[in-house]
Design a protein around this motif. Structure first.
Motif, PDB file in Angstrom:
ATOM      1  N   MET A 247     -35.779  -3.811  56.284  1.00 13.72           N
ATOM      2  CA  MET A 247     -34.920  -3.686  57.321  1.00 13.72           C
ATOM      3  C   MET A 247     -34.365  -5.148  57.388  1.00 13.72           C
ATOM      4  O   MET A 247     -35.197  -5.969  57.511  1.00 13.72           O
ATOM      5  N   LYS A 248     -33.209  -5.608  57.799  1.00 13.90           N
ATOM      6  CA  LYS A 248     -32.808  -6.660  58.109  1.00 13.90           C
ATOM      7  C   LYS A 248     -32.918  -7.257  59.350  1.00 13.90           C
ATOM      8  O   LYS A 248     -32.817  -6.420  60.312  1.00 13.90           O
ATOM      9  N   LYS A 249     -33.477  -8.382  59.489  1.00 10.79           N
ATOM     10  CA  LYS A 249     -33.716  -8.981  60.844  1.00 10.79           C
ATOM     11  C   LYS A 249     -32.496  -9.828  61.359  1.00 10.79           C
ATOM     12  O   LYS A 249     -32.420  -9.728  62.383  1.00 10.79           O
ATOM     13  N   ASP A 250     -31.733 -10.479  60.421  1.00  6.97           N
ATOM     14  CA  ASP A 250     -30.500 -11.314  60.800  1.00  6.97           C
ATOM     15  C   ASP A 250     -29.192 -10.475  60.699  1.00  6.97           C
ATOM     16  O   ASP A 250     -28.957  -9.758  59.826  1.00  6.97           O
ATOM     17  N   THR A 251     -28.607 -10.919  61.685  1.00  6.28           N
ATOM     18  CA  THR A 251     -27.089 -10.222  61.701  1.00  6.28           C
ATOM     19  C   THR A 251     -26.289 -11.453  62.096  1.00  6.28           C
ATOM     20  O   THR A 251     -26.199 -12.453  62.775  1.00  6.28           O
ATOM     21  N   HIS A 252     -24.892 -11.154  61.506  1.00  4.55           N
ATOM     22  CA  HIS A 252     -23.736 -12.064  62.024  1.00  4.55           C
ATOM     23  C   HIS A 252     -22.527 -11.128  62.419  1.00  4.55           C
ATOM     24  O   HIS A 252     -21.605 -11.062  61.855  1.00  4.55           O
ATOM     25  N   GLN A 253     -22.866 -10.258  63.328  1.00  6.14           N
ATOM     26  CA  GLN A 253     -21.856  -9.076  63.551  1.00  6.14           C
ATOM     27  C   GLN A 253     -20.512  -9.845  64.258  1.00  6.14           C
ATOM     28  O   GLN A 253     -19.713  -9.225  64.130  1.00  6.14           O
ATOM     29  N   PHE A 254     -20.879 -10.701  65.237  1.00  6.98           N
ATOM     30  CA  PHE A 254     -19.639 -11.488  65.964  1.00  6.98           C
ATOM     31  C   PHE A 254     -18.648 -11.867  64.844  1.00  6.98           C
ATOM     32  O   PHE A 254     -17.362 -11.518  65.162  1.00  6.98           O
ATOM     33  N   ILE A 255     -18.911 -12.360  63.803  1.00  7.21           N
ATOM     34  CA  ILE A 255     -17.907 -12.744  62.806  1.00  7.21           C
ATOM     35  C   ILE A 255     -17.153 -11.730  62.391  1.00  7.21           C
ATOM     36  O   ILE A 255     -16.027 -11.995  61.868  1.00  7.21           O
ATOM     37  N   GLN A 256     -17.859 -10.508  62.070  1.00  6.51           N
ATOM     38  CA  GLN A 256     -17.008  -9.292  61.595  1.00  6.51           C
ATOM     39  C   GLN A 256     -16.072  -8.738  62.464  1.00  6.51           C
ATOM     40  O   GLN A 256     -15.223  -8.097  62.170  1.00  6.51           O
ATOM     41  N   GLU A 257     -16.113  -8.863  63.812  1.00  4.49           N
ATOM     42  CA  GLU A 257     -15.281  -8.354  64.829  1.00  4.49           C
ATOM     43  C   GLU A 257     -14.340  -9.230  65.438  1.00  4.49           C
ATOM     44  O   GLU A 257     -13.493  -8.836  66.268  1.00  4.49           O
ATOM     45  N   TYR A 258     -14.451 -10.652  65.301  1.00  2.00           N
ATOM     46  CA  TYR A 258     -14.003 -11.564  65.969  1.00  2.00           C
ATOM     47  C   TYR A 258     -12.304 -11.551  65.842  1.00  2.00           C
ATOM     48  O   TYR A 258     -12.079 -11.549  64.845  1.00  2.00           O
ATOM     49  N   ASN A 259     -11.507 -11.579  66.894  1.00  2.00           N
ATOM     50  CA  ASN A 259     -10.141 -11.560  66.836  1.00  2.00           C
ATOM     51  C   ASN A 259      -9.594 -12.741  67.654  1.00  2.00           C
ATOM     52  O   ASN A 259      -8.334 -12.651  67.581  1.00  2.00           O
ATOM     53  N   GLY A 260     -10.501 -13.691  67.987  1.00  3.64           N
ATOM     54  CA  GLY A 260      -9.738 -14.693  68.695  1.00  3.64           C
ATOM     55  C   GLY A 260      -9.197 -15.697  67.984  1.00  3.64           C
ATOM     56  O   GLY A 260      -8.869 -15.634  66.634  1.00  3.64           O
ATOM     57  N   ILE A 261      -8.651 -16.784  68.736  1.00  3.90           N
ATOM     58  CA  ILE A 261      -7.785 -17.943  68.037  1.00  3.90           C
ATOM     59  C   ILE A 261      -8.739 -18.794  67.147  1.00  3.90           C
ATOM     60  O   ILE A 261      -8.004 -19.673  66.454  1.00  3.90           O
ATOM     61  N   GLY A 262      -9.968 -19.087  67.721  1.00  2.00           N
ATOM     62  CA  GLY A 262     -10.787 -20.036  66.979  1.00  2.00           C
ATOM     63  C   GLY A 262     -10.280 -21.442  67.172  1.00  2.00           C
ATOM     64  O   GLY A 262     -10.295 -22.251  66.198  1.00  2.00           O
ATOM     65  N   ALA A 263     -10.000 -21.754  68.422  1.00  6.35           N
ATOM     66  CA  ALA A 263      -9.469 -23.019  68.905  1.00  6.35           C
ATOM     67  C   ALA A 263     -10.523 -23.733  69.871  1.00  6.35           C
ATOM     68  O   ALA A 263     -10.799 -22.962  70.782  1.00  6.35           O
TER      69      ALA A 263
ATOM     70  N   GLU B 170     -40.317 -20.912  74.572  1.00 14.98           N
ATOM     71  CA  GLU B 170     -41.036 -20.702  73.282  1.00 14.98           C
ATOM     72  C   GLU B 170     -41.031 -19.279  72.985  1.00 14.98           C
ATOM     73  O   GLU B 170     -40.837 -18.845  71.749  1.00 14.98           O
ATOM     74  N   ASN B 171     -41.280 -18.454  73.860  1.00 12.67           N
ATOM     75  CA  ASN B 171     -40.820 -17.064  73.542  1.00 12.67           C
ATOM     76  C   ASN B 171     -39.531 -16.834  73.082  1.00 12.67           C
ATOM     77  O   ASN B 171     -39.632 -15.860  72.099  1.00 12.67           O
ATOM     78  N   GLU B 172     -38.255 -17.264  73.634  1.00 12.01           N
ATOM     79  CA  GLU B 172     -37.343 -16.991  72.926  1.00 12.01           C
ATOM     80  C   GLU B 172     -37.164 -17.440  71.711  1.00 12.01           C
ATOM     81  O   GLU B 172     -36.376 -17.024  70.682  1.00 12.01           O
ATOM     82  N   TYR B 173     -37.698 -18.691  71.339  1.00  6.78           N
ATOM     83  CA  TYR B 173     -37.684 -19.090  69.925  1.00  6.78           C
ATOM     84  C   TYR B 173     -38.299 -18.161  68.960  1.00  6.78           C
ATOM     85  O   TYR B 173     -37.697 -18.008  68.000  1.00  6.78           O
ATOM     86  N   HIS B 174     -39.541 -17.552  69.314  1.00  3.22           N
ATOM     87  CA  HIS B 174     -40.172 -16.419  68.294  1.00  3.22           C
ATOM     88  C   HIS B 174     -39.398 -15.326  68.359  1.00  3.22           C
ATOM     89  O   HIS B 174     -39.297 -14.758  67.242  1.00  3.22           O
ATOM     90  N   SER B 175     -38.829 -14.811  69.529  1.00  3.31           N
ATOM     91  CA  SER B 175     -38.418 -13.465  69.686  1.00  3.31           C
ATOM     92  C   SER B 175     -36.800 -13.419  68.971  1.00  3.31           C
ATOM     93  O   SER B 175     -36.316 -12.575  68.178  1.00  3.31           O
ATOM     94  N   LEU B 176     -35.885 -14.526  69.321  1.00  2.00           N
ATOM     95  CA  LEU B 176     -34.662 -14.644  69.178  1.00  2.00           C
ATOM     96  C   LEU B 176     -34.430 -15.209  68.011  1.00  2.00           C
ATOM     97  O   LEU B 176     -33.505 -14.893  67.332  1.00  2.00           O
ATOM     98  N   PHE B 177     -34.881 -16.551  67.577  1.00  3.55           N
ATOM     99  CA  PHE B 177     -34.627 -17.319  66.568  1.00  3.55           C
ATOM    100  C   PHE B 177     -35.442 -16.914  65.253  1.00  3.55           C
ATOM    101  O   PHE B 177     -34.922 -16.714  64.256  1.00  3.55           O
TER     102      PHE B 177
END
Length: 82
Positions: free
Chosen positions: A1-17, A71-78
């Motif tokens: 199972m994948k742990k990492d995702t880059h979902q934002f980039i798949q759905e982003y429609n903003g201007i990127g400025a 520290e908890n966020e580092y382990h759980s999110l990063f």
């Protein structure tokens, strides 16, 4: 199972400025960071960087992780090890 995702980039429609407003700035940084971390791009860029440049990137990331992430966020999110 994948742990990492880059979902934002798949759905982003903003201007990127950057510099318009806080929301656009955050979206642009997220866009850039996700594009930057793509495997194919990293395989091209990393061999071209000096050891000092690699160290600067590593230090920059760690500085902001230590400053803004618990520290908890580092382990759980990063690291996703919890």
């Amino acid at each position: 199972m994948k742990k990492d995702t880059h979902q934002f980039i798949q759905e982003y429609n903003g201007i990127g400025a950057f510099g318009m407003d806080r929301t656009s700035d955050e979206e642009t940084i997220m866009f850039y960071m996700q594009k930057f971390s793509e495997d194919a791009f990293m395989k091209t860029l990393l061999p071209r960087l000096s050891h000092q440049e690699l160290e600067e990137i590593y230090d920059w990331v760690n500085t902001y992780l230590k400053k803004h992430i618990s520290e908890n966020e580092y382990h759980s999110l990063f690291l996703k090890d919890r």
